[in-house]
Write a protein that holds these residues in place. Structure first.
Motif, PDB file in Angstrom:
ATOM      1  N   PRO A 164      30.180  46.236  44.975  1.00 47.71           N
ATOM      2  CA  PRO A 164      28.901  46.481  45.654  1.00 47.71           C
ATOM      3  C   PRO A 164      28.210  45.178  46.025  1.00 47.71           C
ATOM      4  CG  PRO A 164      29.134  47.883  43.707  1.00 47.71           C
ATOM      5  CD  PRO A 164      30.270  46.904  43.664  1.00 47.71           C
ATOM      6  N   ARG A 165      27.676  45.133  47.236  1.00 52.09           N
ATOM      7  CA  ARG A 165      26.927  43.991  47.770  1.00 52.09           C
ATOM      8  C   ARG A 165      27.772  42.730  47.916  1.00 52.09           C
ATOM      9  NH1 ARG A 165      23.693  46.374  44.069  1.00 52.09           N
ATOM     10  NH2 ARG A 165      24.146  44.761  42.527  1.00 52.09           N
ATOM     11  N   VAL A 166      29.033  42.802  47.573  1.00 50.58           N
ATOM     12  CA  VAL A 166      29.919  41.641  47.694  1.00 50.58           C
ATOM     13  C   VAL A 166      31.054  41.934  48.659  1.00 50.58           C
ATOM     14  CG1 VAL A 166      31.499  40.104  46.464  1.00 50.58           C
ATOM     15  CG2 VAL A 166      29.365  40.823  45.373  1.00 50.58           C
ATOM     16  N   GLY A 167      31.577  43.141  48.590  1.00 47.60           N
ATOM     17  CA  GLY A 167      32.717  43.518  49.405  1.00 47.60           C
ATOM     18  C   GLY A 167      34.027  43.105  48.764  1.00 47.60           C
ATOM     19  N   LEU A 168      35.088  43.186  49.542  1.00 49.62           N
ATOM     20  CA  LEU A 168      36.417  42.865  49.044  1.00 49.62           C
ATOM     21  C   LEU A 168      36.642  41.362  49.089  1.00 49.62           C
ATOM     22  CD1 LEU A 168      39.290  43.766  48.155  1.00 49.62           C
ATOM     23  CD2 LEU A 168      39.850  43.918  50.593  1.00 49.62           C
ATOM     24  N   ASN A 169      37.058  40.796  47.967  1.00 51.95           N
ATOM     25  CA  ASN A 169      37.427  39.389  47.949  1.00 51.95           C
ATOM     26  C   ASN A 169      38.538  39.166  46.933  1.00 51.95           C
ATOM     27  OD1 ASN A 169      36.134  38.037  45.307  1.00 51.95           O
ATOM     28  ND2 ASN A 169      34.701  39.563  46.110  1.00 51.95           N
ATOM     29  N   TYR A 170      39.084  37.974  46.942  1.00 56.77           N
ATOM     30  CA  TYR A 170      40.245  37.649  46.112  1.00 56.77           C
ATOM     31  C   TYR A 170      39.961  36.435  45.231  1.00 56.77           C
ATOM     32  CZ  TYR A 170      42.952  40.821  49.088  1.00 56.77           C
ATOM     33  OH  TYR A 170      43.436  41.933  49.741  1.00 56.77           O
ATOM     34  N   GLY A 171      40.837  36.229  44.268  1.00 56.81           N
ATOM     35  CA  GLY A 171      40.735  35.069  43.401  1.00 56.81           C
ATOM     36  C   GLY A 171      42.031  34.281  43.399  1.00 56.81           C
ATOM     37  N   VAL A 172      41.927  32.988  43.093  1.00 56.21           N
ATOM     38  CA  VAL A 172      43.083  32.095  43.039  1.00 56.21           C
ATOM     39  C   VAL A 172      42.993  31.237  41.792  1.00 56.21           C
ATOM     40  CG1 VAL A 172      44.260  30.158  44.144  1.00 56.21           C
ATOM     41  CG2 VAL A 172      43.318  31.987  45.548  1.00 56.21           C
ATOM     42  N   ALA A 173      44.098  31.108  41.086  1.00 57.07           N
ATOM     43  CA  ALA A 173      44.193  30.171  39.967  1.00 57.07           C
ATOM     44  C   ALA A 173      45.413  29.291  40.180  1.00 57.07           C
ATOM     45  CB  ALA A 173      44.299  30.904  38.640  1.00 57.07           C
ATOM     46  N   VAL A 174      45.265  28.002  39.910  1.00 55.06           N
ATOM     47  CA  VAL A 174      46.372  27.053  39.954  1.00 55.06           C
ATOM     48  C   VAL A 174      46.571  26.544  38.537  1.00 55.06           C
ATOM     49  CG1 VAL A 174      47.291  24.951  41.001  1.00 55.06           C
ATOM     50  CG2 VAL A 174      45.714  26.399  42.301  1.00 55.06           C
ATOM     51  N   VAL A 175      47.780  26.699  38.008  1.00 54.97           N
ATOM     52  CA  VAL A 175      48.021  26.396  36.599  1.00 54.97           C
ATOM     53  C   VAL A 175      49.392  25.752  36.401  1.00 54.97           C
ATOM     54  CG1 VAL A 175      46.614  28.382  35.874  1.00 54.97           C
ATOM     55  CG2 VAL A 175      49.084  28.646  36.097  1.00 54.97           C
ATOM     56  N   THR A 176      49.589  25.257  35.195  1.00 54.87           N
ATOM     57  CA  THR A 176      50.905  24.976  34.642  1.00 54.87           C
ATOM     58  C   THR A 176      50.938  25.665  33.280  1.00 54.87           C
ATOM     59  OG1 THR A 176      50.248  22.967  33.468  1.00 54.87           O
ATOM     60  CG2 THR A 176      50.935  22.715  35.786  1.00 54.87           C
ATOM     61  N   HIS A 177      52.064  25.612  32.596  1.00 50.94           N
ATOM     62  CA  HIS A 177      52.095  26.175  31.245  1.00 50.94           C
ATOM     63  C   HIS A 177      51.163  25.411  30.310  1.00 50.94           C
ATOM     64  CE1 HIS A 177      54.876  29.477  31.277  1.00 50.94           C
ATOM     65  NE2 HIS A 177      55.869  28.758  31.795  1.00 50.94           N
ATOM     66  N   ASP A 178      50.862  24.158  30.650  1.00 54.33           N
ATOM     67  CA  ASP A 178      50.018  23.327  29.783  1.00 54.33           C
ATOM     68  C   ASP A 178      48.535  23.599  29.969  1.00 54.33           C
ATOM     69  OD1 ASP A 178      52.217  21.996  28.649  1.00 54.33           O
ATOM     70  OD2 ASP A 178      52.278  20.565  30.314  1.00 54.33           O
ATOM     71  N   THR A 179      48.099  23.794  31.232  1.00 56.18           N
ATOM     72  CA  THR A 179      46.663  23.906  31.462  1.00 56.18           C
ATOM     73  C   THR A 179      46.346  24.614  32.782  1.00 56.18           C
ATOM     74  OG1 THR A 179      44.594  22.642  31.504  1.00 56.18           O
ATOM     75  CG2 THR A 179      46.481  21.686  32.669  1.00 56.18           C
ATOM     76  N   ALA A 180      45.133  25.146  32.852  1.00 51.89           N
ATOM     77  CA  ALA A 180      44.608  25.688  34.102  1.00 51.89           C
ATOM     78  C   ALA A 180      43.981  24.547  34.883  1.00 51.89           C
ATOM     79  CB  ALA A 180      43.579  26.774  33.816  1.00 51.89           C
ATOM     80  N   LEU A 181      44.408  24.368  36.127  1.00 54.70           N
ATOM     81  CA  LEU A 181      43.955  23.254  36.950  1.00 54.70           C
ATOM     82  C   LEU A 181      42.782  23.621  37.838  1.00 54.70           C
ATOM     83  CD1 LEU A 181      47.510  22.011  38.014  1.00 54.70           C
ATOM     84  CD2 LEU A 181      46.046  21.043  36.224  1.00 54.70           C
ATOM     85  N   ASP A 182      42.763  24.841  38.349  1.00 50.22           N
ATOM     86  CA  ASP A 182      41.683  25.290  39.229  1.00 50.22           C
ATOM     87  C   ASP A 182      41.593  26.801  39.160  1.00 50.22           C
ATOM     88  OD1 ASP A 182      39.570  25.006  40.951  1.00 50.22           O
ATOM     89  OD2 ASP A 182      40.770  24.754  42.759  1.00 50.22           O
ATOM     90  N   TYR A 183      40.377  27.313  39.345  1.00 49.88           N
ATOM     91  CA  TYR A 183      40.125  28.753  39.280  1.00 49.88           C
ATOM     92  C   TYR A 183      39.014  29.054  40.278  1.00 49.88           C
ATOM     93  CZ  TYR A 183      39.880  33.331  36.922  1.00 49.88           C
ATOM     94  OH  TYR A 183      39.940  34.669  36.611  1.00 49.88           O
TER      95      TYR A 183
END
Length: 218
Positions: A164-183
Motif C-alpha cells: 500500500p502507498r508504495v506499489g510493486l518494487n524489488y530488492g537487491v543484495a550483493v554478498v559473498t559467503h563471508d559478508t553482505a556487501l550491499d542491500y
C-alpha cells in the motif's frame, strides 16, 4: 520488398499476441538505489512442486552494476544451485524450492545468517509465499533468484510485492559467503521490450502498409 516488410510486421504481431511470446527468454532491466542491470532470464516447463504457477529458472545472463560498490557491468555468469533447505516451522507457505545461501556477517538478525532464494519465475505474478508476509506480486517472489557475477560476488534479486502507498518494487543484495556487501530496497524491474511495444510496432507497420495500398488504388 513490400511483401517482405509486410511479413515482418505480421510476424511481430503474432509474436506479441502469442502466449509463447511470454515464454523463455525473459529480458528485463533493474534500476534504483545505485544498482542497474540488463538481464536475460530463461525458464522451462518445470514448476515448483508446491506452486504450479512458479516456473523453475534454468539460466541467466547479462550485466550487473552497483555504484555503491564500484561494480560496473560485471558479467552475470550463472545461477546458484538450489539446496532446498527447510523453512522455519511457522512458515507454512514457502515454496518447495526454498533454498538458503549462508552469509557469515552483515545481514540483519532476522536473516539468521542466510539469504533465502528459490529461483522461481512467475509470469502471472507471484503469490504470497511466507506466512508472516502478506504482500505478493512481481515476476519473482520474496525469495527471488540468486546468481553469480564474474568478479566472484553473488546477487540476490527478489520482489517485495505490491505494498500500500508504495506499489510493486524489488530488492537487491550483493554478498559473498563471508559478508553482505550491499542491500538495496525499492528498485524497479521492467521487461524489455514491453509486450505492447512489439504489438504496436506490428500493428503500426500493417496499418501503414494497408493505408499505402489504399492510396495507390485511389
Amino acid at each position: 520488398m513490400r511483401h517482405f516488410v509486410f511479413s515482418i510486421a505480421t510476424a511481430l504481431l503474432l509474436m506479441a499476441l502469442s502466449p509463447q511470446a511470454k515464454a523463455t527468454p525473459y529480458d528485463f532491466t533493474v534500476s534504483g538505489g545505485g544498482v542497474s542491470a540488463h538481464v536475460t532470464l530463461n525458464y522451462g516447463s518445470a514448476t515448483d512442486a508446491r506452486y504450479s504457477q512458479g516456473y523453475q529458472i534454468t539460466g541467466i545472463s547479462g550485466t550487473f552494476s552497483d555504484n555503491n560498490l564500484g561494480i560496473s557491468n560485471a558479467n552475470i555468469v550463472g545461477l546458484e544451485n538450489l539446496n532446498r533447505v527447510s523453512p522455519e516451522p511457522t512458515n507454512l507457505l514457502a515454496p518447495h524450492d526454498f533454498s538458503g545461501y549462508a552469509v557469515a556477517t552483515g545481514l540483519g538478525p532476522e536473516a539468521n545468517g542466510f539469504l533465502h532464494y528459490d529461483n522461481l519465475f512467475y509470469p502471472a505474478g507471484s503469490p504470497q509465499t511466507a506466512t508472516d508476509y502478506p504482500f505478493s506480486g512481481g515476476v519473482l517472489d520474496i525469495y527471488g533468484v540468486l546468481f553469480d557475477l564474474g568478479n566472484g560476488d553473488v546477487v540476490n534479486l527478489w520482489s517485495n510485492g505490491a505494498q500500500p502507498r508504495v506499489g510493486l518494487n524489488y530488492g537487491v543484495a550483493v554478498v559473498t559467503h563471508d559478508t553482505a556487501l550491499d542491500y538495496v530496497n525499492g528498485v524497479a524491474v521492467a521487461q524489455t521490450p514491453e509486450p505492447g511495444t512489439l504489438c504496436l510496432l506490428g500493428t503500426g507497420l500493417v496499418a501503414a502498409l494497408s493505408r499505402r495500398r489504399m492510396l495507390r488504388r485511389a
